[in-house]
Design an enzyme around this catalytic site. Structure first.
Site, PDB file in Angstrom:
ATOM      1  CG  HIS A   1     -15.125   0.325  -5.401  1.00 33.85           C
ATOM      2  ND1 HIS A   1     -14.670  -0.470  -4.369  1.00 33.85           N
ATOM      3  CD2 HIS A   1     -14.083   1.141  -5.717  1.00 33.85           C
ATOM      4  CE1 HIS A   1     -13.422  -0.143  -4.081  1.00 33.85           C
ATOM      5  NE2 HIS A   1     -13.035   0.833  -4.877  1.00 33.85           N
ATOM      6  CD  GLU A   2     -13.571   2.093  -9.409  1.00 33.96           C
ATOM      7  OE1 GLU A   2     -13.005   3.156  -9.101  1.00 33.96           O
ATOM      8  OE2 GLU A   2     -13.117   0.986  -9.064  1.00 33.96           O
TER       9      GLU A   2
ATOM     10  CG  HIS B   1     -12.961   5.807  -5.654  1.00 36.51           C
ATOM     11  ND1 HIS B   1     -12.096   6.007  -4.598  1.00 36.51           N
ATOM     12  CD2 HIS B   1     -12.815   4.503  -6.004  1.00 36.51           C
ATOM     13  CE1 HIS B   1     -11.468   4.854  -4.326  1.00 36.51           C
ATOM     14  NE2 HIS B   1     -11.890   3.928  -5.151  1.00 36.51           N
TER      15      HIS B   1
ATOM     16  CB  CYS C   1      -9.908   0.103  -2.932  1.00 34.46           C
ATOM     17  SG  CYS C   1      -9.747   1.746  -3.626  1.00 34.46           S
ATOM     18  CG  LEU C   2      -6.277  -0.594  -8.049  1.00 32.24           C
ATOM     19  CD1 LEU C   2      -6.209   0.007  -9.446  1.00 32.24           C
ATOM     20  CD2 LEU C   2      -5.353  -1.793  -7.931  1.00 32.24           C
TER      21      LEU C   2
ATOM     22  CD  GLN D   1      -9.075   4.531  -7.200  1.00 34.00           C
ATOM     23  OE1 GLN D   1      -9.821   4.241  -8.117  1.00 34.00           O
ATOM     24  NE2 GLN D   1      -8.499   3.604  -6.440  1.00 34.00           N
TER      25      GLN D   1
ATOM     26  N   GLY E   1     -11.154  -1.470 -11.827  1.00 32.22           N
ATOM     27  CA  GLY E   1     -11.731  -0.139 -11.950  1.00 32.22           C
ATOM     28  C   GLY E   1     -10.809   0.903 -11.381  1.00 32.22           C
TER      29      GLY E   1
HETATM   30 ZN    ZN Z   1     -11.343   1.989  -5.165  1.00 32.07          ZN
END
Ligand code: ZN
Length: 156
Positions: free
Chosen positions: A130-131, A134, A88-89, A51, A46
């Site tokens: 999670h997304e 963000h 998380c990226l 991000q 995701g």
């Molecule tokens: Zn993330």
């Protein structure tokens, strides 16, 4: 189509609240394409627009069941609770346990401007929470259970 730079924890943009998308323009199509490219290139499941430095309420998710593009996603219903590992990226080389709903229902619009409803459990439910977090400047590390962080061996 392009891979964009992923912003990392510590970057202030990850802490800002994103704005709703009012109109789906060609720029939004490009953004959606670039977000998917960036997510796949990073082997993520995701990615949220902030991000890559864009403060718009857009997320892309693929948990292995095909690409989901969600514009203005809103979690409208949740049930239950389950604890699982999350990464998380924007927080490379780490994971930790987070409690999330077992079931979530999300309403959003797709790139055609159509309303869509996604009902999910397991990894997709986690990814949706999670997304969506963000988009409000929330990272999973804010919700991680104490003393559950793992640092991946090859990143030490
Ligand atoms: Zn993330």
């Amino acid at each position: 189509m392009a891979i964009r730079e992923i912003r990392l924890k510590g970057d202030e943009i990850l802490r800002k609240k994103c704005k709703e998308v009012k109109e789906i323009t060609p720029k939004i199509f490009t953004l959606l394409d670039d977000m998917a490219d960036t997510m796949y290139a990073a082997n993520g499941v995701g990615l949220a627009a902030p991000q890559i430095g864009i403060l718009k309420r857009i997320v892309v998710i693929d948990v292995g069941e095909g690409l989901l593009e969600l514009i203005n996603p809103v979690i409208v219903q949740t049930e239950g609770a389950v604890v699982g590992d999350e990464a998380c990226l924007s927080v490379p080389g780490k994971s930790a346990q987070v409690e999330r709903p077992e079931y979530v229902k999300v309403e959003a619009i797709n790139r055609k401007g159509e309303k869509i409803v996604v009902e999910a459990t397991e990894l997709l439910a986690v990814a949706l929470c999670h997304e969506t977090d963000h988009l409000d400047g929330v990272l999973y590390v804010d919700k991680a259970l104490p003393n559950t962080e793992t640092i991946w061996e090859d990143e030490k």
